[in-house]
Write a protein that holds these residues in place. Sequence first.
Motif, short mmCIF file in Angstrom:
data_model
loop_
_atom_site.label_atom_id
_atom_site.label_comp_id
_atom_site.label_asym_id
_atom_site.label_seq_id
_atom_site.Cartn_x
_atom_site.Cartn_y
_atom_site.Cartn_z
N UNK A 149 6.83 5.58 1.55
CA UNK A 149 7.64 4.43 1.94
C UNK A 149 9.05 4.88 2.25
N UNK A 150 9.61 5.75 1.43
CA UNK A 150 10.99 6.21 1.65
C UNK A 150 11.08 7.00 2.95
N UNK A 151 10.06 7.77 3.28
CA UNK A 151 10.06 8.48 4.56
C UNK A 151 10.18 7.49 5.71
N UNK B 123 -1.35 4.00 -1.59
CA UNK B 123 -2.65 3.81 -0.96
C UNK B 123 -2.62 4.05 0.54
N UNK B 124 -1.44 4.17 1.10
CA UNK B 124 -1.24 4.58 2.49
C UNK B 124 -0.21 5.70 2.49
N UNK B 125 -0.38 6.65 3.39
CA UNK B 125 0.55 7.78 3.51
C UNK B 125 1.20 7.76 4.88
N UNK B 126 2.26 8.53 5.02
CA UNK B 126 3.01 8.53 6.29
C UNK B 126 2.15 8.92 7.48
N UNK C 177 0.83 -1.21 0.00
CA UNK C 177 0.00 0.00 0.00
C UNK C 177 0.86 1.26 0.00
N UNK C 178 1.96 1.23 0.74
CA UNK C 178 2.89 2.37 0.73
C UNK C 178 3.55 2.51 -0.64
N UNK C 179 3.96 1.39 -1.23
CA UNK C 179 4.56 1.42 -2.56
C UNK C 179 3.62 2.04 -3.58
#
Length: 208
Positions: free
Chosen positions: A96-98, A21-24, A16-18
Amino acid sequence: MGVTDADEPVERVFQALCEGRLARDELTARKIAAFLGQTTMVLYHHFGSLDGFLIRVDGAGWRRLAGLLEARARAGGDARSLAVAYVEFALRHPDLYWLMAERRFDRARLREEGRLRLARPLWGGFVELLRRYGSARPSEDTHVLFAGLHGIAMLALSGRANLGEAPAPDEEVAFAAARRLADLVLPARPPEPPLPPAIGDRDPRRSA
């Protein structure tokens, strides 16, 4: 290796992060549990804490990046192309990188709990990759490249990569800076053949 009950929520959040669909801001125990359609106990039962869960997602991200760099190396890519690939990864998957490079973890506690078992092998894989590219001091150069490429990526993500007068997009300036950093750190020559196992070969769902 199949996906276990504990692996499955890690894989879902990682994907989902990739995919954006999900945020930090949604990486809290309550919001992750809601995304998974379960209670927060799914995190604490299998992973001990929110940190214990997210470090698994973090590790999956680093292994995905390691696999991407290894694939480019095996295809004959030079050090410049690997540096650009790092920055590309950060720009394509900012949340994701965060998590991978910005979120603070209680690493001392995670280490005591045995949840950082693969951190050193993964780091060693990156060091070995730089050795294959001709680095005489691969451990130090890995630190330098990570610091430099992370800085370049964060400047681009914040819209600050191009603070000069040239009318070039931030991404273009960031890629040029990544190439220049690779030139400064590593010799301009193709990599040596890899030593097994490749750094991206481990199951991406395993703990960092």
